[in-house]
Design a protein around this motif. Structure first.
Motif, PDB file in Angstrom:
ATOM      1  N   GLY A 199     -52.915 -16.663  39.826  1.00 32.63           N
ATOM      2  CA  GLY A 199     -53.611 -17.750  40.561  1.00 32.63           C
ATOM      3  C   GLY A 199     -52.712 -18.864  40.633  1.00 32.63           C
ATOM      4  O   GLY A 199     -53.338 -19.906  41.238  1.00 32.63           O
ATOM      5  N   THR A 200     -51.612 -18.899  40.309  1.00 27.42           N
ATOM      6  CA  THR A 200     -50.766 -20.183  40.360  1.00 27.42           C
ATOM      7  C   THR A 200     -49.937 -20.007  41.692  1.00 27.42           C
ATOM      8  O   THR A 200     -50.038 -18.937  42.373  1.00 27.42           O
ATOM      9  N   GLY A 201     -48.939 -20.881  41.889  1.00 26.64           N
ATOM     10  CA  GLY A 201     -48.114 -21.023  42.890  1.00 26.64           C
ATOM     11  C   GLY A 201     -46.817 -20.168  42.899  1.00 26.64           C
ATOM     12  O   GLY A 201     -46.296 -19.811  43.905  1.00 26.64           O
ATOM     13  N   ASN A 202     -46.700 -19.546  41.652  1.00 29.65           N
ATOM     14  CA  ASN A 202     -45.421 -18.718  41.553  1.00 29.65           C
ATOM     15  C   ASN A 202     -46.042 -17.206  41.164  1.00 29.65           C
ATOM     16  O   ASN A 202     -46.967 -17.248  40.415  1.00 29.65           O
ATOM     17  N   PRO A 203     -45.445 -16.279  41.632  1.00 32.58           N
ATOM     18  CA  PRO A 203     -45.867 -14.901  41.154  1.00 32.58           C
ATOM     19  C   PRO A 203     -45.767 -14.821  39.419  1.00 32.58           C
ATOM     20  O   PRO A 203     -44.617 -15.083  39.150  1.00 32.58           O
ATOM     21  N   TYR A 204     -46.697 -14.159  39.067  1.00 28.56           N
ATOM     22  CA  TYR A 204     -46.394 -13.965  37.560  1.00 28.56           C
ATOM     23  C   TYR A 204     -45.511 -12.874  37.287  1.00 28.56           C
ATOM     24  O   TYR A 204     -44.635 -12.653  36.275  1.00 28.56           O
ATOM     25  N   ARG A 205     -45.553 -11.820  38.175  1.00 28.53           N
ATOM     26  CA  ARG A 205     -44.530 -10.560  38.027  1.00 28.53           C
ATOM     27  C   ARG A 205     -44.254 -10.445  39.614  1.00 28.53           C
ATOM     28  O   ARG A 205     -44.954 -10.096  40.376  1.00 28.53           O
TER      29      ARG A 205
END
Lengths: 223, 386
Positions: free
Chosen positions: B338-344
């Motif tokens: 849900g953030t602006g960076n991919p978690y993985r």
């Protein structure tokens, strides 16, 4: 018509009744849901998925390692509380608990024989992130996992049981840590400086706090 | 397997007597021109015959995946160019395809056509290079390679005119492309494919396909059995050279590939020659696809104006998307929190996974053959090591 995830789960349980298979929902737009397998039966289930005449998932495309950190969960519960004047009042009580993190290996399977339209995703989870990081290797079932599981072992530190050749793939053998983990701290001395200064010094202080303190001023580091 | 045992199904003698001397371990690479980059094979030889081969990876490792996890979604597009630097446009495509799946972005018609044209043009460039370098690996010092590189440069000139860069194109965006393509550019591409490139294919066929030395060096060399190829996750021209009809353009029908009429060439003998032929035949099919796409391309927007690129925050969830890259299945597995960076952010690298069977193909062959077998796998180390 290729069977959907519910039918695959039912079919696994029909043939391997002792297995525990949970459907993990994907909340995103892609809606690629997955099956969580228990580690004790994962190898048997994988071989079943590959060989079953209706499924024939003969091609394991991709293996992804994922690191899920410990999560702090706040739960609000309504409890009746005895007030000082003897009446009861309902108040909200907040409890915090730590949900332990784990490492996860995600496999994307397809059927070349049946031309399955979408990936069937299976997941294996370790018990925790520190001392119990084993999952069974699926390389004996699909050779394509060989290098990918080595990579996950290298970068995440998941130990794959019964992998034929479990060595580091990308980092060198003497390397100690697992750089793809979320709490990995990258070294400050990619290029070692005898007298660090500016941001290099700041990083060095964060990275080796005790060493820096014991070294004192004698090292000549700019303070 | 013990080295003193004979290899099952091969004619190599076992090394167990005093007359035949010791085994020799040769370190091929990492600084060797035949390994196409910094790749190392530890080859154990009995005379000139390979009895064991262990690939060593990681010399070009820069933890691409970690870098992408610390970047916004948009900021990773130029970085995917550097994976397989011969086919940056298909890498872009696979990545934006995954992000579009993750966040439910639609792509306008015209953009799909342009993506197909650019993707197939990339396939032409890649196969062109491969055929040239394969011949170079055979020892035909540079002559066939120069014919290939000449055509590649002409195609790269067109790509440069369009994207501003020969190899690091950075051209795809979520929901479309960075800029529109002019009708002059399309007409120029059509003329080029109809005349110069068609002549190059005929020339290459006449010069090489029936060439006695090429036949002698590649036929029956590096055989990859079809059941092993499936089990080891081999994809792309290498899988089809083993006779398996599996082309993701036909199976998944992603983008608009169901609208084009093209065939999937299949190999019969699973050897290095078939792998060479797959590339030659696929070039003909790619030309056919581009010509149909240029004919049918509609007017319209080249990017969905509502698609968010900057500051994209997909809903928490995950997506795996794959396309048929020139080297095989290139896929991206993205997990969003849900953030602006991919978690993985995970790349499924076709080059690396196609190397799983390198040892199986090389056992029983001579040391000189390992070079062309490796050449026929078609690797780019930027993608193998990431």
């Amino acid at each position: 018509m290729y069977p959907d995830l519910e039918q695959i789960r039912a079919r696994i349980l029909q043939f391997i009744p002792a297995a525990q298979v949970t459907i993990v929902n994907n909340t995103g737009a892609a809606e690629q849901h997955s099956l969580l397998l228990d580690n004790a039966h994962a190898r048997t289930i994988a071989a079943f998925l590959r060989d079953d005449a209706d499924l024939r998932l003969d091609y394991c495309s991709n293996v992804t390692g994922v690191d899920w950190l410990d999560k702090e969960v706040t739960e609000t519960k309504k409890v009746a509380e005895q007030q000082a004047d003897g009446t009861e009042k309902v108040v909200e009580q907040k409890t915090k608990r730590i949900e332990p993190g784990y490492l996860e290996a995600v496999y994307h399977l397809y059927s070349i024989e049946k031309k399955s339209p979408a990936a069937i995703v299976i997941r294996l989870r370790t018990a925790n992130r520190t001392d119990n990081v084993t999952v069974p290797s699926l390389t004996p079932v699909w050779r394509s996992c060989e290098l990918q599981e080595r990579e996950v072992f290298d970068l995440y530190g998941i130990v794959f049981e019964n992998h034929p050749d479990l060595r580091r793939l990308l980092m060198w053998d003497e390397f100690k840590d697992h750089p793809m983990r979320k709490d990995y701290v990258s070294p400050d001395d990619y290029e070692w400086e005898p007298t660090p200064h500016d941001e290099v010094l700041t990083r060095a202080m964060q990275h080796y706090p005790q060493e820096e303190a014991s070294r004192g001023d004698t090292e000549g580091a700019e303070k | 397997m013990s080295l003193s045992e004979p290899i099952p199904g091969s004619t190599i003698r076992a090394v167990h007597d005093d007359f035949h001397g010791d085994l020799l371990e040769v370190s091929m690479g990492p600084h060797h021109p035949s390994t196409h980059g910094v790749f190392r094979m530890i080859v154990t030889l009995d005379g000139e015959v390979v009895v064991k081969l262990k690939p060593v990876f990681g010399y070009l490792h820069r933890n691409h995946e970690k870098l992408a996890e610390n970047n916004a979604y948009l900021a990773s597009i130029p970085y995917t160019d550097r994976l397989d630097y011969l086919c940056s446009l298909t890498n872009n495509w696979a990545y934006v395809h995954a992000v579009e799946k993750l966040s439910g972005i639609e792509v306008p018609e015209r953009a799909e056509y342009l993506r197909v044209i650019l993707g197939e043009l990339t396939r032409l460039i890649n196969h062109c290079c491969l055929v040239g370098f394969l011949l170079n690996d055979l020892g035909t010092s540079f002559t066939p390679l120069l014919y290939s590189l000449r055509e590649r440069e002409r195609m790269l000139d067109m790509i440069e005119a369009l994207t501003g860069s020969r190899m690091m194109c950075n051209f795809m965006r979520f929901g479309g492309l960075r800029t529109d393509v002019s009708s002059e550019w399309l007409a120029q591409l059509k003329t080029y494919l109809d005349t110069t490139f068609a002549r190059y294919l005929d020339e290459q066929d006449a010069l090489l396909t029936g060439n006695e030395i090429l036949l002698a060096r590649t036929q029956g060399v590096g055989v990859l059995k079809s059941d092993l190829a499936i089990n080891a996750g081999i994809t792309g021209p290498m899988l089809r050279a083993s006779g398996i009809n599996y082309d993701i353009r036909k199976v998944d029908k992603y983008s608009i590939y169901d609208r084009f009429d093209f065939r999937v060439p299949l190999g019969d003998h699973s050897d290095t020659y078939d792998r060479y032929m797959m590339r030659m035949l696929e070039m003909h099919e790619s030309v056919k696809i581009i010509q149909q796409a240029i004919k049918d391309i509609p007017e319209g927007p080249f990017i969905d104006p509502k698609a968010k690129n900057r500051g994209l925050r997909p809903k928490a969830g995950e997506a795996y998307a794959r396309i048929e890259g020139p080297k095989g299945e290139i896929g991206f597995h993205l997990i969003s929190d849900g953030t602006g960076n991919p978690y993985r952010y995970r790349v499924r690298p076709p080059s690396l996974i196609n190397l799983t069977v390198l040892e199986d193909m090389c056992l029983g062959q001579t040391l000189a053959d390992t070079v062309i077998i490796l050449g026929s796998v078609d690797i780019v180390l930027g993608e193998v090591d990431r």
